[in-house]
Design a protein around this motif. Structure first.
Motif, PDB file in Angstrom:
ATOM      1  N   UNK A  89       0.805  -1.228   0.000  1.00 57.92           N
ATOM      2  CA  UNK A  89       0.000   0.000   0.000  1.00 57.92           C
ATOM      3  C   UNK A  89       0.833   1.271   0.000  1.00 57.92           C
ATOM      4  N   UNK A  90       2.155   1.146   0.177  1.00 62.02           N
ATOM      5  CA  UNK A  90       2.995   2.339   0.121  1.00 62.02           C
ATOM      6  C   UNK A  90       4.419   1.994  -0.307  1.00 62.02           C
ATOM      7  N   UNK A  91       4.914   2.770  -1.261  1.00 59.81           N
ATOM      8  CA  UNK A  91       6.321   2.770  -1.638  1.00 59.81           C
ATOM      9  C   UNK A  91       6.829   4.191  -1.478  1.00 59.81           C
ATOM     10  N   UNK A  92       8.001   4.351  -0.909  1.00 62.32           N
ATOM     11  CA  UNK A  92       8.604   5.684  -0.777  1.00 62.32           C
ATOM     12  C   UNK A  92      10.059   5.596  -1.229  1.00 62.32           C
ATOM     13  N   UNK A  93      10.427   6.442  -2.179  1.00 63.77           N
ATOM     14  CA  UNK A  93      11.817   6.559  -2.617  1.00 63.77           C
ATOM     15  C   UNK A  93      12.213   8.021  -2.491  1.00 63.77           C
ATOM     16  N   UNK A  94      13.293   8.254  -1.775  1.00 59.42           N
ATOM     17  CA  UNK A  94      13.789   9.609  -1.509  1.00 59.42           C
ATOM     18  C   UNK A  94      15.147   9.761  -2.183  1.00 59.42           C
ATOM     19  N   UNK A  98      23.437  15.139  -5.188  1.00 58.87           N
ATOM     20  CA  UNK A  98      23.504  14.630  -6.550  1.00 58.87           C
ATOM     21  C   UNK A  98      23.182  13.149  -6.711  1.00 58.87           C
ATOM     22  N   UNK A  99      23.196  12.349  -5.608  1.00 54.51           N
ATOM     23  CA  UNK A  99      22.954  10.925  -5.833  1.00 54.51           C
ATOM     24  C   UNK A  99      22.684  10.103  -4.599  1.00 54.51           C
ATOM     25  N   UNK A 100      22.220  10.719  -3.498  1.00 57.62           N
ATOM     26  CA  UNK A 100      21.914   9.959  -2.285  1.00 57.62           C
ATOM     27  C   UNK A 100      20.508   9.370  -2.386  1.00 57.62           C
ATOM     28  N   UNK A 101      20.391   8.111  -1.994  1.00 60.34           N
ATOM     29  CA  UNK A 101      19.167   7.368  -2.245  1.00 60.34           C
ATOM     30  C   UNK A 101      18.769   6.563  -1.018  1.00 60.34           C
ATOM     31  N   UNK A 102      17.473   6.572  -0.707  1.00 62.99           N
ATOM     32  CA  UNK A 102      16.939   5.706   0.339  1.00 62.99           C
ATOM     33  C   UNK A 102      15.498   5.365  -0.034  1.00 62.99           C
ATOM     34  N   UNK A 103      14.985   4.233   0.494  1.00 63.16           N
ATOM     35  CA  UNK A 103      13.653   3.792   0.105  1.00 63.16           C
ATOM     36  C   UNK A 103      13.129   2.753   1.089  1.00 63.16           C
ATOM     37  N   UNK A 104      11.795   2.634   1.134  1.00 64.66           N
ATOM     38  CA  UNK A 104      11.189   1.548   1.899  1.00 64.66           C
ATOM     39  C   UNK A 104       9.794   1.263   1.366  1.00 64.66           C
ATOM     40  N   UNK A 279      23.450   4.298  -1.817  1.00 64.55           N
ATOM     41  CA  UNK A 279      22.529   4.090  -0.704  1.00 64.55           C
ATOM     42  C   UNK A 279      23.017   4.932   0.466  1.00 64.55           C
ATOM     43  N   UNK A 280      22.237   5.947   0.832  1.00 64.36           N
ATOM     44  CA  UNK A 280      22.662   6.826   1.919  1.00 64.36           C
ATOM     45  C   UNK A 280      21.434   7.440   2.569  1.00 64.36           C
ATOM     46  N   UNK A 281      21.267   7.203   3.869  1.00 69.45           N
ATOM     47  CA  UNK A 281      20.119   7.735   4.597  1.00 69.45           C
ATOM     48  C   UNK A 281      20.507   9.049   5.276  1.00 69.45           C
ATOM     49  N   UNK A 314      12.527   4.194   9.245  1.00 65.81           N
ATOM     50  CA  UNK A 314      11.907   3.270   8.298  1.00 65.81           C
ATOM     51  C   UNK A 314      12.815   3.001   7.100  1.00 65.81           C
ATOM     52  N   UNK A 315      13.662   3.948   6.764  1.00 68.07           N
ATOM     53  CA  UNK A 315      14.500   3.813   5.578  1.00 68.07           C
ATOM     54  C   UNK A 315      15.708   2.915   5.802  1.00 68.07           C
TER      55      UNK A 315
END
Length: 329
Positions: A89-94, A98-104, A279-281, A314-315
């Motif tokens: 029911x939920x996807x989150x991508x932040x 220039x290229x830091x990425x996190x998701x859950x 991958x960086x929170x 959560x990430x």
């Protein structure tokens, strides 16, 4: 900028894995970005230990967010988020430049297991119906921009096409692929994730070439049969993108440059400087403490469990513990 077939001295180095590569095909008036993901995607997905179909779906959202977010020309944040009635029911991508990425992902484990048993694990069914929001945040003292598109059982690729057609009015073609990879080394089987994506947009300098033919008015006969005229260059670009197989997007032996050359070499494809993604929170004890200090005394009391306040990101899964006495004033 360099011709893709010319990687001699002084040219741009190959993009490699976990790097988004901008490109341009002047002969077709198209621009785009392409990426192959490996270690960064594996780290992000394996951290959560989601069921495989949930990981694959989140992986596709990650690749899409990188293709979109990496187009930002300023320091900022791109957030892709779904809210649906499906098992996931939920996807989150932040994505932060220039290229830091996190998701859950948030999902109903029981429903996902039921679908797995029934053999109905198509990504569109996992998502269900709802919305996909794309938010651009340039930081303090600026207004957020948000585009919203309906999720109605379509794939993320199809949703991206709809978004650009309705919100941006830019002819766009998107391809996404994510797969679990199993390799054997020294008698041991190792697991990893590979992802790949390509986005092509028709951006001619001439406004006349960009203009779509108007749809018939509301008083046109209901049985009127019509087709939208498309520019020949854009038709060719779409046809070339349609030839891409999933395995080409994720194959370690098919580099991003090699794929682009296969697709567009007859028209002349140029590539620009690649940008690494990782991958960086962005969570921190200081940030969470700041949020807790905004709580009322009652909210602080309600947050206490076993004599402490525990907050889990959560990430990235990091756990932060606080003494309630810190927030007594």
């Amino acid at each position: 900028m360099t011709n893709i077939e010319d990687f001699g001295p002084g040219s741009i180095a190959p993009a490699g894995v976990d790097a988004v590569l901008p490109f341009q095909v002047e002969g077709l008036d198209v621009r785009g970005r392409s990426i192959q993901m490996g270690p960064a995607l594996s780290t992000l997905l394996d951290r959560h230990n989601y069921p495989l179909p949930v990981s694959k779906l989140l992986g596709e959202a990650v690749v899409l967010a990188v293709l979109l977010g990496s187009s930002l020309k300023f320091e900022g944040q791109f957030i892709l988020q779904t809210q649906t009635d499906g098992p996931v029911d939920m996807l989150v991508v932040d994505f932060r430049t220039p290229g830091d990425l996190r998701a859950y992902a948030r999902f109903d484990a029981e429903k996902v297991a039921e679908m797995e048993a029934a053999g109905t694990l198509e990504p569109a069914l996992l998502l269900g119906n709802g919305i996909l929001a794309m938010t651009i945040d340039q930081g303090e003292n600026t207004s957020r921009y948000q585009g919203i598109v309906a999720l109605d059982g379509s794939s993320l690729e199809d949703v991206a096409h709809t978004y650009f057609e309705q919100s941006e009015q830019i002819p766009t073609a998107v391809r996404l692929a994510v797969a679990e990879m199993m390799t054997r080394e020294d008698g041991k089987v190792t697991h990893s994730w590979r992802g790949g994506g390509l986005m092509v947009q028709f951006l001619p300098e001439s406004e006349d070439r960009m203009r779509h033919r108007d749809l018939p008015g509301g008083d046109a006969p209901s049985d009127l049969d019509f087709e939208l005229d498309e520019d020949d260059a854009w038709v060719e670009a779409q046809s070339l993108v349609a030839t891409i197989e999933d395995h080409e997007l994720i194959d370690p032996d098919v580099s991003t440059e090699r794929l682009l050359y296969r697709l567009f070499h007859e028209r002349g494809v140029r590539v620009f400087e690649a940008t690494a993604v990782q991958d960086h929170c962005s969570c921190s004890r200081e940030r969470i403490e700041g949020v807790l200090r905004s709580f009322s005394a009652e909210e602080i009391t309600e947050s206490i469990e076993d004599g402490e306040i525990t907050v889990t990101c959560e990430f990235c899964g990091l756990v932060y513990r606080f003494d309630p006495a810190e927030f007594s004033n």
